[in-house]
Design an enzyme around this catalytic site. Sequence first.
Site, PDB file in Angstrom:
ATOM      1  CB  SER A 336       9.354 -42.043  82.467  1.00 36.10           C
ATOM      2  OG  SER A 336       9.389 -41.779  81.097  1.00 36.10           O
ATOM      3  N   GLY A 408       9.738 -49.453  74.488  1.00 36.60           N
ATOM      4  CA  GLY A 408      11.178 -49.255  74.335  1.00 36.60           C
ATOM      5  C   GLY A 408      11.847 -49.042  75.679  1.00 36.60           C
ATOM      6  NE  ARG A 436      11.611 -47.329  69.509  1.00 35.61           N
ATOM      7  CZ  ARG A 436      11.094 -46.752  70.582  1.00 35.61           C
ATOM      8  NH1 ARG A 436      10.005 -47.246  71.126  1.00 35.61           N
ATOM      9  NH2 ARG A 436      11.662 -45.707  71.115  1.00 35.61           N
ATOM     10  CB  SER A 481      19.190 -41.830  75.044  1.00 39.37           C
ATOM     11  OG  SER A 481      18.374 -42.892  75.491  1.00 39.37           O
ATOM     12  CG  ASP A 629       8.480 -39.095  74.777  1.00 33.98           C
ATOM     13  OD1 ASP A 629       9.221 -39.474  73.850  1.00 33.98           O
ATOM     14  OD2 ASP A 629       8.521 -39.586  75.915  1.00 33.98           O
ATOM     15  NE  ARG A 660       6.407 -40.832  68.466  1.00 30.53           N
ATOM     16  CZ  ARG A 660       6.527 -41.077  69.764  1.00 30.53           C
ATOM     17  NH1 ARG A 660       7.291 -40.306  70.523  1.00 30.53           N
ATOM     18  NH2 ARG A 660       5.851 -42.050  70.317  1.00 30.53           N
TER      19      ARG A 660
HETATM   20  C1  S3P Z   1      12.037 -42.411  78.289  1.00 32.55           C
HETATM   21  C2  S3P Z   1      13.038 -41.717  77.610  1.00 32.55           C
HETATM   22  C3  S3P Z   1      12.857 -41.140  76.286  1.00 32.55           C
HETATM   23  C4  S3P Z   1      11.388 -41.076  75.871  1.00 32.55           C
HETATM   24  C5  S3P Z   1      10.639 -42.332  76.204  1.00 32.55           C
HETATM   25  C6  S3P Z   1      10.705 -42.611  77.694  1.00 32.55           C
HETATM   26  C7  S3P Z   1      12.337 -42.962  79.605  1.00 32.55           C
HETATM   27  O1  S3P Z   1      13.534 -41.935  75.332  1.00 32.55           O
HETATM   28  O2  S3P Z   1      11.275 -40.810  74.495  1.00 32.55           O
HETATM   29  O3  S3P Z   1       9.282 -42.195  75.845  1.00 32.55           O
HETATM   30  O4  S3P Z   1      11.396 -43.351  80.323  1.00 32.55           O
HETATM   31  O5  S3P Z   1      13.523 -43.017  79.982  1.00 32.55           O
HETATM   32  P1  S3P Z   1      15.101 -41.684  75.050  1.00 32.55           P
HETATM   33  O6  S3P Z   1      15.739 -41.608  76.340  1.00 32.55           O
HETATM   34  O7  S3P Z   1      15.584 -42.843  74.251  1.00 32.55           O
HETATM   35  O8  S3P Z   1      15.138 -40.418  74.283  1.00 32.55           O
END
Ligand code: S3P
Length: 755
Positions: A336, A408, A436, A481, A629, A660
Amino acid sequence: MARQATIPRESRLLIVGLGLIGGSLAAALRRSGFEGELLACDPDAEEIARGVEMGLIDRGDTRLSAMLDGVSLVVLAVPVLAMRGVMEELAAALGRAAPNLVITDVGSTKSAIRQAAEQAFGRLPPNLVLGHPIAGSEKSGVAAADPALYVGHKVILTPAPDTDGDALARVRALWCAAGAEVLEMDVARHDQVLARTSHLPHLLAFSLVDTLARQDERLEIFRYAAGGFRDFTRIAGSDPVMWRDIFVANREAVLAALDDFEAGVARLRRAVEAGDTDAMLATFDRASHARHYFDSLLNQTSYQAEYQMQAHGKLRYRAGPGGAVTGRIRVPGDKSISHRSIMLGALADGVTEVSGFLEGEDSLATLQAFREMGVAIEGPHQGRVTVHGVGLHGLKAPAGPLYVGNAGTAMRLFAGLLAGQAFDTELTGDASLTKRPMGRVADPLREMGAVIETTEGGRPPLKIRGGQRLRGIAYDMPMASAQVKSCLLLAGLYAEGETRVREPAPTRDHTERMLGGFGYPVEREGDTCWLQGGGRLTAAPIDVPADISSATFFLVAAAITPGADLVLEHVGINPTRIGVINILQLMGADLRLENPREVGGEPVADLHIRHVPLKGIDIPLDQVPLAIDEFPALFVAAANAEGTTRLRGAEELRVKESDRLKAMADGFAILGIEHQLFDDGIDIVGGGGEAPNYTGGRIDSLGDHRIAMAFTVAALRASGEIVIDDCANVATSFPGFVTLARRVGLSLQEEQEAS
Ligand code: S3P
């Protein structure tokens, strides 16, 4: 890779034009065990004699009409501009061939040859399959024939809608027998692609050599030309007639390719003239990385070894039971934070130095996308990246869609920042990402005034229209999120007024922290954070801690393995990420945080864990977003704990890189782990004790990196081997996982799956 191919059943095959291409096809067919008769027709009687002498053909003649009796397949391998004449001769003499005759060609351009066929035969015959083997050499003539010329190379067939299916299959069989990989494409696309990848480079090589040769009539200069010149110009030794024909035949597509090239050279010229080192670096870096990627595809090896395997999805893990978990390791950088370091670094004024950057495919996709938008980025070299920021309004329109692979986070955060740009963009990803949900970002961005198209159900690709005026909004997120929150904050940088986001539960706050570190104020009160648009970011150094999500696999490995004692160094312990620590401690794990400190605005510590028996728990709801995660690995901990572990409120797990909840439940069913699946969670009945808690078995990771790593860890307490398919995506978040896992004592092998 040579593949098993059936031998074509043609009784009598005629090659018209016995040069390098035709001769090599004959040689390859001979080698494949082809049992039919091989004939050739060529205006040069000596070439035919040589072909017979070399054992490539049975017989030949200079006249086409003399060779057609009983022929079942004709391959036209003459220069492009000679095709029409040959086809006319063929049309006039067709009566002598077998009734089910198939005709194909090997010409390097297809529109012109299709036109020639229409003129010669009166219409495009259904038994004519136009084709083009993408192989060759600067050598010419049958003497240079090489039976391996097509092995592993692509052959593009360009069938028309009414091309006969049987004819197509027979031409396919021919090239497969020669070891080639056969693809189909329409004629126009073929000509555009080849204009860029083959015709343009040949034109440049001819031109460069000629330019130098003219400047030095005695060709003295070539004495001093070393590797670079040789590599660049090898193809200038190719057959002049053949290439003249190609440029006549594919004129329009070549001119379009040349226009783009000239614009690129003009840009570089201006950069060199002005001493614009950033512009030079941006171009060279982009090109250098693209070339490495190309190399990796070509050589079947890789500067990121896993990349190519991912493209084919063929990596398999074999995880053996009974390994150990001891030592001191540092897992790679936080995914992240790595994404965000490039994003904010690119949008900042000044140069951002990043260390500890995750060299995984996801964060590299972000890095590459910024290169494509004109940002000069050096590295990564051992986790060090230098980003030459262009300011909030300095990005340039990319030449094509931005491909973010499996990431994502990249797609959702990009959606926000690209909504604020002056130019249009398109975001695409791999098969998993394409499934997704993106409506969660597209909908609120539209409320801000963005114009975004998704496909049905709010799925990628995202087409984002530039030049829109964004307005700040107050958004109440329907799900917890961090990606949605970050997306809106990034759009908010470009919006008029204030952008506010309320989150139903705390989510990772790296965006807010890093914006603060770059001098961009973000306020927070309770569950809401907000910023004002129109400010600026100032570059600041970033030290990326080790990723707690990657550390989790080793935390769980140690927690479940008798005798384990492991230290994970320099792990990020941001309070919005430590659900896994809290949950493991609630389960009774002996997990301590040592040497806590702060680096670049993020807390880190060394995590020390020793094995003690775990107990099942009800996972507190407030920990779910903080460990979102980490659940695949935590489920494995649960399967080895005493009693039942219950998770609810985790419906978000259904829309990660895979579903998952289902992926883990399916795997548990195979290993004989008792569980019950719910819409938003799962109950897992742990085995407890020190004996193996489940069997081995074969698991499909569904291409989800975290499912693959979770089942690898599970093997530590299985009674037999766990074989996990489709593991190449581990490289998206955890390059070097296998090496590190082995270093602490896991028994783990990787192998290529046979396709
Ligand atoms: C992330 C946020 C999370 C996480 C992803 C990384 C990020 O997703 O699952 O692996 O870097 O902001 P969500 O915010 O959609 O839950």
